[in-house]
Design a protein around this motif. Structure first.
Motif, mmCIF file in Angstrom:
data_model
loop_
_atom_site.group_PDB
_atom_site.id
_atom_site.type_symbol
_atom_site.label_atom_id
_atom_site.label_comp_id
_atom_site.label_asym_id
_atom_site.label_seq_id
_atom_site.Cartn_x
_atom_site.Cartn_y
_atom_site.Cartn_z
ATOM 1 N N LEU A 239 0.878 -1.168 0.000
ATOM 2 C CA LEU A 239 0.000 0.000 0.000
ATOM 3 C C LEU A 239 0.915 1.217 0.000
ATOM 4 C CD1 LEU A 239 -2.837 1.321 0.400
ATOM 5 C CD2 LEU A 239 -2.385 1.222 2.844
ATOM 6 N N CYS A 242 -3.201 6.169 0.897
ATOM 7 C CA CYS A 242 -4.670 6.055 0.952
ATOM 8 C C CYS A 242 -5.256 7.396 1.401
ATOM 9 C CB CYS A 242 -5.121 4.893 1.827
ATOM 10 S SG CYS A 242 -4.474 4.898 3.502
ATOM 11 N N VAL A 247 -6.958 4.593 -2.645
ATOM 12 C CA VAL A 247 -5.903 3.596 -2.423
ATOM 13 C C VAL A 247 -4.970 3.546 -3.630
ATOM 14 C CG1 VAL A 247 -5.485 1.111 -2.145
ATOM 15 C CG2 VAL A 247 -7.356 2.218 -0.900
ATOM 16 N N ILE A 260 -10.319 0.297 4.982
ATOM 17 C CA ILE A 260 -8.895 -0.050 4.850
ATOM 18 C C ILE A 260 -8.452 -0.590 6.216
ATOM 19 C CG2 ILE A 260 -6.563 0.820 4.351
ATOM 20 C CD1 ILE A 260 -8.214 3.198 2.886
#
Ligand code: FAD
Length: 431
Positions: A239, A242, A247, A260
Motif C-alpha cells: 500500500l 490512501c 488507495v 482499509i
C-alpha cells in the motif's frame, strides 16, 4: 519485613495468566499483587475475527479482570515510565493525575501494538484489528457500508462503499478478511440492490506468501481458496497511499475504498522505550531463559513485548503468539513464587506446535505437529482448540451457546454503528 509487592504491568494474555498463577500459588500474606491495565477485561484475540463477523457475541470473548483476579488489586490505568532502578512505575489512571507506585517485583506484560508505516492517509483512514473495540467497530462499519451502498444513487459512492482492503497476510489479517467477507456475502441476501458480485475484497501483502504460520503449502492453498471466493490476493504488493481513502498500490493499481484494515504485523509496546529496562534492536525487553529481565533483579517479562530465547531453536527468539504467551505466563508466575521462596528457577522451553486459522464458516487451514488440515476439519480444530484455551468456564459455555444458537438461527447482520453517536437524537431533541 513488609509484604513484597508484585506489580503486573498489562492485563492481556501474559498479565492475566501471570496474575492468575500468582493468585493460585502464593500463600496468604506471602505477597500482594497489583495488575495495571487500561481495559477492564482481557481480550481473547484469536476470537476477534469471529466476534467481528457476528459468529460470537463480543462480550463473550473478553474476560473481566476483577471477576477473575479476585485475589489481586486491579488498577484501570496506563503504565507510563518504568524506573526500575528506583523500583517505581508511573501510573496514569483513566481520569485524574498520574502517580508513582513502588514495587518489589515487576512483571512487564505490555504486549505489542500495530506496526504501522508512514504511508500517506493511513493514520487518518486505516483501522487496526487487535482490540475488541476495533472488531466491533469494523463489523458496524462494513455493515453500515452495505446500507450506504444500497441507498445511494451515485455509482462512485456505491463502489467505494463496497470495496474492502485488508493490508497484511498474517493470521490476524487473513482471518479478519475471510470472516468479514463471509459475513458480508451472507448479508447481501437481505439487500435487493446489492449482490455478492458487487463486493470487492482486496488483500495486499508485501511478501510473496501469506499465513507463514501454517507453512508454505497451506499458505498457497489459502491463496487459492480466497481467490475462489473472488478475493483479489495481491502478493509482493505494498500500500503506497490512501489519502482521502483513495488507495494507491505499488503495482500501479488505484481505486477508492471506504474500508482499509491494517494488519501488517506488530511491534513491542513503544512505552518500553521510556523505561530503564534493557531493550533489543526491535524495542523488546531482553529476557533470560527463566523469564527474568536480562541482568536485573526483581524484573520479569514475557509475551509480545519481550525477546525470550527459544530454547528449541538456539539463537532465535519465541514468536509473538498466544501459544507462547500463555505458557510463558505459567512459568513466569511459578518462577516469581520460587524466587520469593529462595528456590531454583525453571527455564522456559516450548516447541511451537503450529497454527490453526479460520477462513470463515466451515472453512479453515491448519498445520499442527506437522499435520496439515484444510477445509472443515481445520475449521473444526480451530474452534475446539480455541474453545479449550478460552479462559474461564463461564466464557467457554457462553461461546459454545453462541455457536449452538448460530446453528439454528442465521447470523445477525445488523449494524449498530449508531452507538458511536448515541447522543445525536437527544441533542436534536434539545435544539
Ligand atoms: C486478531 C488476532 C488473532 C490472533 N490469533 C492468534 C492465534 O490464533 N494463535 C496465537 O497463538 N496467537 C494469536 N494472536 C496473537 C496473540 O493474541 C498475542 O501474541 C498475545 O495476545 C500476546 O500476549 P501479550 O500478553 O504479550 O499481549 P496482549 O495480550 O496484547 O496484552 C497486552 C496488554 O497490555 C495492555 N497495555 C498496553 N499498553 C499499556 C500501558 N501503557 N499500560 C498498561 N497496560 C497496557 C493492553 O491493553 C493489553 O491488555 C492473535 C492476535 C490477534 C490480534
Amino acid at each position: 519485613m513488609s509484604t513484597p509487592h508484585i506489580v503486573v504491568a498489562g492485563g492481556g494474555y501474559v498479565g492475566m495468566y501471570t496474575a492468575l498463577g500468582l493468585q493460585r500459588q502464593l500463600r496468604k500474606g506471602e505477597a500482594r499483587v497489583t495488575v495495571i491495565e487500561p481495559r477492564s477485561a482481557m481480550t481473547y484475540q484469536p476470537f476477534l475475527p469471529e466476534a467481528a463477523a457476528g459468529s460470537l457475541e463480543p462480550r463473550h470473548v473478553v474476560v473481566p479482570l476483577r471477576r477473575t483476579l479476585k485475589g489481586c488489586h486491579v488498577v484501570t490505568a496506563r503504565v507510563g515510565v518504568i524506573d526500575h532502578a528506583a523500583r517505581s512505575i508511573r501510573v496514569q489512571p483513566v481520569e485524574g493525575d498520574p502517580y508513582d507506585l513502588a514495587y518489589d517485583e515487576l512483571v512487564v506484560a505490555l504486549g505489542s501494538v500495530a506496526r504501522t508505516l508512514p504511508i500517506p492517509g493511513l493514520a487518518q483512514h486505516g483501522m487496526g484489528f487487535k482490540q475488541i473495540e476495533e472488531a466491533i467497530a469494523l463489523r458496524n462499519h462494513v455493515l453500515d457500508r452495505l446500507d450506504v451502498a444500497a441507498s445511494v444513487s451515485d455509482s462512485r459512492t456505491r463502489r467505494r462503499a463496497l470495496t474492502f482492503v485488508f493490508v497484511g497476510g498474517g493470521y490476524a489479517g487473513i482471518e479478519a478478511l475471510a470472516e468479514i467477507e463471509d459475513m458480508i456475502r451472507f448479508a447481501t441476501r437481505y439487500y435487493d440492490s446489492v449482490s455478492p458480485e458487487d463486493l470487492r475484497f482486496v488483500l495486499v501483502e508485501a511478501s510473496d506468501r501469506i499465513l507463514p504460520e501454517v507453512g508454505a503449502d497451506m499458505g498457497r492453498y489459502t491463496v487459492a481458496r480466497l481467490r475462489d471466493r473472488a478475493i483479489e490476493v495481491r502478493l509482493e504488493t505494498r500500500l503506497e497511499s490512501c489519502v482521502d481513502r483513495h488507495v494507491v498500490l505499488s503495482d500501479g493499481e488505484q481505486f477508492d475504498a471506504d474500508t482499509i484494515v491494517w494488519t501488517a504485523g506488530v511491534k513491542a509496546n513503544p512505552i518500553l522505550a521510556t523505561s530503564d529496562l534493557p531493550l533489543d534492536d526491535k524495542g523488546r525487553v531482553r529476557a533470560s531463559t527463566d523469564l527474568r529481565v536480562e541482568g536485573l533483579a526483581g524484573a520479569w517479562t514475557a509475551g509480545d513485548n519481550s525477546a525470550v530465547p527459544d530454547l528449541t531453536h538456539p539463537g532465535e527468539f519465541c514468536s509473538p503468539s498466544a501459544q507462547h504467551a500463555v505458557r510463558q505466563a505459567r512459568v513466569l508466575a511459578a518462577n516469581v513464587v520460587r524466587s520469593l521462596r529462595g528456590q531454583p528457577l525453571e527455564d522456559y522451553k516450548h516447541k511451537h506446535v503450529g497454527s490453526v486459522a479460520s477462513l470463515g464458516l466451515y472453512k479453515g487451514v491448519a498445520q499442527v505437529y506437522g499435520v496439515k488440515l484444510r477445509g472443515f476439519p481445520a475449521w473444526f480444530m480451530h474452534r475446539t482448540y480455541h474453545m479449550s484455551r478460552l479462559p474461564t468456564f463461564n466464557k467457554k459455555v457462553r461461546v459454545v451457546l453462541d455457536w449452538t444458537l448460530a446453528l439454528f438461527f442465521r447470523r445477525d447482520v445488523v449494524s449498530l454503528g449508531s452507538l458511536q453517536h448515541a447522543r445525536d437524537d437527544f441533542d436534536r431533541a434539545n435544539t
